[in-house]
Scaffold this motif. Sequence first.
Motif, short mmCIF file in Angstrom:
data_model
loop_
_atom_site.label_atom_id
_atom_site.label_comp_id
_atom_site.label_asym_id
_atom_site.label_seq_id
_atom_site.Cartn_x
_atom_site.Cartn_y
_atom_site.Cartn_z
N MET A 106 59.30 49.18 76.21
CA MET A 106 59.66 50.52 75.74
C MET A 106 58.65 51.54 76.29
N LEU A 107 57.37 51.17 76.24
CA LEU A 107 56.33 52.09 76.74
C LEU A 107 56.47 52.29 78.26
N ALA A 108 56.81 51.22 78.96
CA ALA A 108 56.96 51.32 80.43
C ALA A 108 58.13 52.25 80.77
N LYS A 109 59.20 52.14 79.99
CA LYS A 109 60.38 52.98 80.21
C LYS A 109 60.03 54.45 79.97
N LEU A 110 59.28 54.70 78.90
CA LEU A 110 58.88 56.08 78.60
C LEU A 110 57.98 56.64 79.70
#
Length: 288
Positions: free
Chosen positions: A91-95
């Motif tokens: 999720m953090l990588a996507k953000l």
Amino acid sequence: MSSIDLHTHTAFSDGSDQPEELIKRAKALGLSAIAITDHDTCAGLSRAVAEGKTSGVAVIRGCEFSTMTERGELHILGYWLPYQHAPLEGMLAKLRSQRALRNERMVEKLCSLGLQLDMEEVLRFAGQGTVGRPHMAQAMLARGYVQSLREAFERYLSCGRPAYVPKAVLTPDDVVTCLAECGATVSLAHPCVYGYPESWLWATIGRLARLGLDALEAWHSEHKPSHVHLCQAWAQALGLAVSGGSDYHGSNKPDVQLGVGRGNLNLSWEMLEQLMNRRRARGLPCDL
Ligand code: AMP
Ligand code: FE
Ligand code: FE
Ligand code: ZN
């Protein structure tokens, strides 16, 4: 009972303090617990936790996630985040990747509006973590295109202004679900600052509560007393807890002080106890 603060930003997003500085400041102010909640990153947390151990301040591993709804942005706070959790990292990588694209597009828009800037300049104002509009504003100020950060937002960067590009690919539903699954405590950040209709907020909060939302951030520097009461009433009606924090950004928002915000905050250890009780009831660890 001592005071706490569950919403703070370091230089890993758009605050000015390094994690250690923020924790030392909390100690000097007599605060007993701090949650670090940088935008869309956990990169500063281990340094804050280490300083917390040295200084004797309880540090809660947090993050403020940007999400997008049909009405606009909504921020979600996660607390007691795990260290290694693949869906959370995903999720953090996507953000991060969404932000990188959006930052490029906003800089292009600024250039087409006649404000010559490049990403390198923007990155110079960012720390080791999340890069965003505040760093563009600082670069614009340094170039003399605006007289204040506020003017940069009001003329160019805010939603509806000519250089604005929306970010976040994630919905609040995605983020709440992922956080609940990874054993985090989840609070809806400053629900009343956006000016969304109450009926829409109420419906959204009800839906998120079913997905695992634990709390509403009733106490916030930008919340009026009527907002605090509304959040408390909603939380009670849905069996949610309330959380609170100043949304401290250091010298980047000098009128908001750690622990007290604009002086309007009442952030007690009791509030943290209530969050911990909910965790205990679910069998989740709540070590500080
Ligand atoms: P971003 O995450 O890149 O969309 O940037 C959002 C951040 O910009 C917020 O967390 C605030 O810290 C800051 N911000 C938003 N609006 C304003 C404003 N009007 N003046 C100064 N800072 C702002
Ligand atoms: Fe911010
Ligand atoms: Fe926020
Ligand atoms: Zn914040």
